[in-house]
Write a protein that holds these residues in place. Structure first.
Motif, PDB file in Angstrom:
ATOM      1  N   SER A   1       0.661  -1.323   0.058  1.00 48.23           N
ATOM      2  CA  SER A   1       0.166   0.299  -0.471  1.00 48.23           C
ATOM      3  C   SER A   1       1.257   1.272   0.182  1.00 48.23           C
ATOM      4  N   GLN A   2       1.948   0.898   0.639  1.00 46.90           N
ATOM      5  CA  GLN A   2       2.894   2.182   0.829  1.00 46.90           C
ATOM      6  C   GLN A   2       3.471   2.410  -0.448  1.00 46.90           C
ATOM      7  N   LEU A   3       4.172   1.551  -1.156  1.00 44.25           N
ATOM      8  CA  LEU A   3       5.166   1.301  -2.635  1.00 44.25           C
ATOM      9  C   LEU A   3       4.037   1.733  -3.473  1.00 44.25           C
ATOM     10  N   GLU A   4       2.955   1.341  -3.729  1.00 40.49           N
ATOM     11  CA  GLU A   4       1.487   1.706  -5.013  1.00 40.49           C
ATOM     12  C   GLU A   4       2.531   2.465  -5.808  1.00 40.49           C
ATOM     13  N   ASN A   5       1.986   3.955  -5.325  1.00 39.61           N
ATOM     14  CA  ASN A   5       2.742   5.146  -5.805  1.00 39.61           C
ATOM     15  C   ASN A   5       4.104   5.205  -6.542  1.00 39.61           C
ATOM     16  N   LEU A   6       4.581   4.843  -5.773  1.00 39.68           N
ATOM     17  CA  LEU A   6       6.158   4.933  -6.271  1.00 39.68           C
ATOM     18  C   LEU A   6       5.973   3.392  -7.243  1.00 39.68           C
ATOM     19  N   LEU A   7       5.434   2.597  -7.205  1.00 34.82           N
ATOM     20  CA  LEU A   7       5.790   1.522  -8.393  1.00 34.82           C
ATOM     21  C   LEU A   7       5.267   2.102  -9.686  1.00 34.82           C
ATOM     22  N   ASN A   8       3.760   2.857  -9.592  1.00 31.73           N
ATOM     23  CA  ASN A   8       3.164   3.335 -10.612  1.00 31.73           C
ATOM     24  C   ASN A   8       4.100   4.604 -11.149  1.00 31.73           C
ATOM     25  N   GLN A   9       5.048   4.850 -10.406  1.00 29.36           N
ATOM     26  CA  GLN A   9       5.820   6.281 -11.286  1.00 29.36           C
ATOM     27  C   GLN A   9       6.576   5.166 -12.052  1.00 29.36           C
ATOM     28  N   HIS A  10       7.656   3.745 -11.257  1.00 28.50           N
ATOM     29  CA  HIS A  10       8.341   3.998 -11.666  1.00 28.50           C
ATOM     30  C   HIS A  10       7.896   3.127 -13.202  1.00 28.50           C
ATOM     31  N   ARG A  11       6.845   2.344 -12.955  1.00 30.08           N
ATOM     32  CA  ARG A  11       6.752   1.812 -14.397  1.00 30.08           C
ATOM     33  C   ARG A  11       6.534   2.911 -15.540  1.00 30.08           C
ATOM     34  N   SER A  12       5.835   3.651 -14.858  1.00 27.45           N
ATOM     35  CA  SER A  12       5.780   4.974 -16.296  1.00 27.45           C
ATOM     36  C   SER A  12       6.897   5.507 -16.462  1.00 27.45           C
ATOM     37  N   MET A  13       7.753   5.437 -15.847  1.00 24.34           N
ATOM     38  CA  MET A  13       9.480   5.827 -16.035  1.00 24.34           C
ATOM     39  C   MET A  13       9.875   5.206 -16.880  1.00 24.34           C
ATOM     40  N   GLN A  14       9.590   4.177 -16.899  1.00 24.10           N
ATOM     41  CA  GLN A  14      10.434   2.856 -17.663  1.00 24.10           C
ATOM     42  C   GLN A  14       9.655   2.773 -19.275  1.00 24.10           C
ATOM     43  N   ASP A  15       8.133   2.922 -18.789  1.00 21.20           N
ATOM     44  CA  ASP A  15       8.030   3.546 -20.696  1.00 21.20           C
ATOM     45  C   ASP A  15       7.791   3.954 -20.928  1.00 21.20           C
ATOM     46  N   GLU A  16       8.253   5.642 -20.757  1.00 19.99           N
ATOM     47  CA  GLU A  16       9.466   7.062 -21.010  1.00 19.99           C
ATOM     48  C   GLU A  16      10.062   6.501 -21.601  1.00 19.99           C
ATOM     49  N   LEU A  17      11.134   5.529 -20.629  1.00 22.18           N
ATOM     50  CA  LEU A  17      12.510   5.531 -21.168  1.00 22.18           C
ATOM     51  C   LEU A  17      12.054   4.774 -22.141  1.00 22.18           C
ATOM     52  N   ALA A  18      12.030   3.726 -22.617  1.00 22.88           N
ATOM     53  CA  ALA A  18      11.766   2.524 -23.691  1.00 22.88           C
ATOM     54  C   ALA A  18      11.667   3.661 -25.284  1.00 22.88           C
ATOM     55  N   LYS A  19      10.574   4.617 -24.216  1.00 20.81           N
ATOM     56  CA  LYS A  19       9.878   5.411 -25.329  1.00 20.81           C
ATOM     57  C   LYS A  19      11.509   6.036 -26.204  1.00 20.81           C
ATOM     58  N   VAL A  20      11.812   6.931 -25.321  1.00 26.61           N
ATOM     59  CA  VAL A  20      12.767   7.430 -25.349  1.00 26.61           C
ATOM     60  C   VAL A  20      14.242   6.827 -26.165  1.00 26.61           C
ATOM     61  N   THR A  21      14.319   5.352 -25.540  1.00 29.03           N
ATOM     62  CA  THR A  21      15.621   4.535 -26.377  1.00 29.03           C
ATOM     63  C   THR A  21      15.018   4.333 -27.527  1.00 29.03           C
ATOM     64  N   GLU A  22      13.945   4.271 -27.674  1.00 25.47           N
ATOM     65  CA  GLU A  22      13.637   4.140 -29.952  1.00 25.47           C
ATOM     66  C   GLU A  22      13.752   4.980 -30.220  1.00 25.47           C
ATOM     67  N   HIS A  23      13.229   5.937 -30.069  1.00 26.00           N
ATOM     68  CA  HIS A  23      14.020   7.334 -30.739  1.00 26.00           C
ATOM     69  C   HIS A  23      15.483   7.751 -30.778  1.00 26.00           C
ATOM     70  N   TYR A  24      15.604   7.491 -29.644  1.00 22.79           N
ATOM     71  CA  TYR A  24      16.991   7.234 -29.485  1.00 22.79           C
ATOM     72  C   TYR A  24      17.746   6.814 -30.745  1.00 22.79           C
TER      73      TYR A  24
END
Length: 405
Positions: free
Chosen positions: A296-319
């Motif tokens: 319950s405490q780490l749910e927000n952080l896990l969601n942020q981590h997933r979103s950051m991973q998705d953004e990182l994947a997009k940036v990596t593909e663009h790169y």
């Protein structure tokens, strides 16, 4: 056992399913070994590759990842070839990803369902590897038109014919039966036949007289002599029964002994096991509660981590896309730079030739030489003209003189 039963009684149906999934690869692996033996893998696979025979849990447990992966790929390739499809034998230094992709493509061609990622097969063991090998073995058996039949039990024999007597095993019952048989034979030899007795006249009276003593019979044997004779014969009358480890009586005694020891040990350890069970149960409850709190405490952080991973994947593909364009432009720049160097070299050569005065000096020298040659030729022409004129005048005078004469 009591602790295990109590813990299993507290578990849910999901735990039973998990246990079944845990032990399922071992069962499938045993079935796979039976199928490999039917396919004669000892002669056609092991001897060709010079490998050791597999044990019945080889691919179910992780022992040596490199060896198991090579064995998995080699055995898969052999099964694919046995199933009627061409497949090259993989080597140790081949790319694992390409090898796994080739095996999965051939597996899908056979119509086998593959619903897991390919990286599950990189270890060369586990339920996914066992599933692939078992499915390929089934396809190979279908190619050979092999059909499993129900086992036929051997015909049941009678107990008298099935039980083979062991002469080395000396049983008390057998000795008693032999002694009773010998006594009966001796008695039969000593007894007269009833028909013979009937043929003898007055035999009944004689027998009655013999069987009815007139006085009480008393033994005239000495007691001391009888005891001495008994002591002398007593060692010969002892029957020694050898214990055999195969005898079910000894096994039964061992089972009773071990059962008594287990009951004694269980009575002393039962309280400790119950206490251990309560401690484990309390600890598991605490762990579950803390796990829920942390989730319950780490749910927000896990969601942020997933979103950051998705953004990182997009940036990596663009790169990757941009880096591909940059590489192409770098190649174009290198080619244009080479052409520019060639043009600069040609311009330098032409500029050096334009500023150099040596060609003009050479031209002037050539002109001066040509003029001197022309003047010399003019002199020679004049001399030739004068010579020709003198010759003509001489010829004319000679002609005039001839005419006058």
């Amino acid at each position: 056992m009591l602790l295990r039963e109590q813990l299993s009684s507290r578990g849910s149906t999901a735990d039973d399913t998990a246990d079944h999934q845990t032990y399922l690869p071992f069962q499938i692996m045993e079935d796979l070994m039976d199928k490999l033996n039917v396919l004669n893998y000892d002669e056609e696979f092991l001897k060709d590759l010079k490998m050791r025979p597999l044990n019945k849990h080889y691919f179910a447990l992780q022992t040596n990842t490199g060896e198991q992966f090579f064995m998995f790929t080699s055995l898969s390739a052999w099964l694919i070839r046995k199933a009627g499809c061409k497949f090259e034998q993989p080597q140790e230094y081949d790319d694992p990803n390409s090898t796994i992709a080739s095996i999965l493509d051939a597996t899908r061609e056979f119509g086998i369902l593959v619903d897991f990622p390919p990286n599950k097969l990189k270890q060369g063991c586990g339920k996914h590897a066992v599933y692939i090998l078992n499915s390929l073995a089934d396809k190979a058996l279908e190619q050979l038109k092999f059909v499993w039949h129900k086992p036929k039990p051997p015909p049941e024999l009678d107990e008298d014919s099935s039980v083979v007597e062991d002469d080395s095993e000396l049983l008390l019952e057998r000795i008693e039966e032999d002694m009773a048989a010998e006594d009966s034979e001796d008695d039969e030899d000593n007894l007269l036949n009833i028909d013979d007795l009937q043929n003898i006249p007055n035999i009944s009276k004689v027998v009655i007289d013999v069987q009815k003593p007139e006085e009480i019979l008393e033994s005239n044997t000495n007691t001391e002599e009888w005891r001495l004779e008994l002591e002398h014969v007593l060692p010969l009358l002892k029957v020694t029964i050898k214990t055999d480890a195969r005898d079910w009586r000894s096994h039964l005694e061992q089972m009773k002994h071990h059962r008594g020891g287990m009951e004694e040990t269980l009575s002393s350890a039962k309280s400790q096991l119950e206490k251990l069970e309560r401690d484990i149960g309390g600890t598991m409850d605490k762990i579950q509660s803390r796990e829920k709190f942390l989730n319950s405490q780490l749910e927000n952080l896990l969601n942020q981590h997933r979103s950051m991973q998705d953004e990182l994947a997009k940036v990596t593909e663009h790169y990757k896309e941009v880096s591909g364009g940059v590489t192409e432009r770098q190649r174009l720049l290198i080619r244009i730079t080479d052409e520019l160097e060639l043009v600069k070299q040609e311009m330098d050569e032409r500029g050096s030739t334009m500023t150099d005065g040596s060609p003009l000096v050479n031209i002037k020298k050539a002109i001066a030489k040509i003029k001197s040659d022309i003047a010399e030729m003019d002199v020679r022409i004049g001399v030739l003209d004068h010579t020709i004129l003198q010759a003509r005048l001489k010829d004319k005078n000679m002609l005039n003189s001839q005419i006058s004469a």
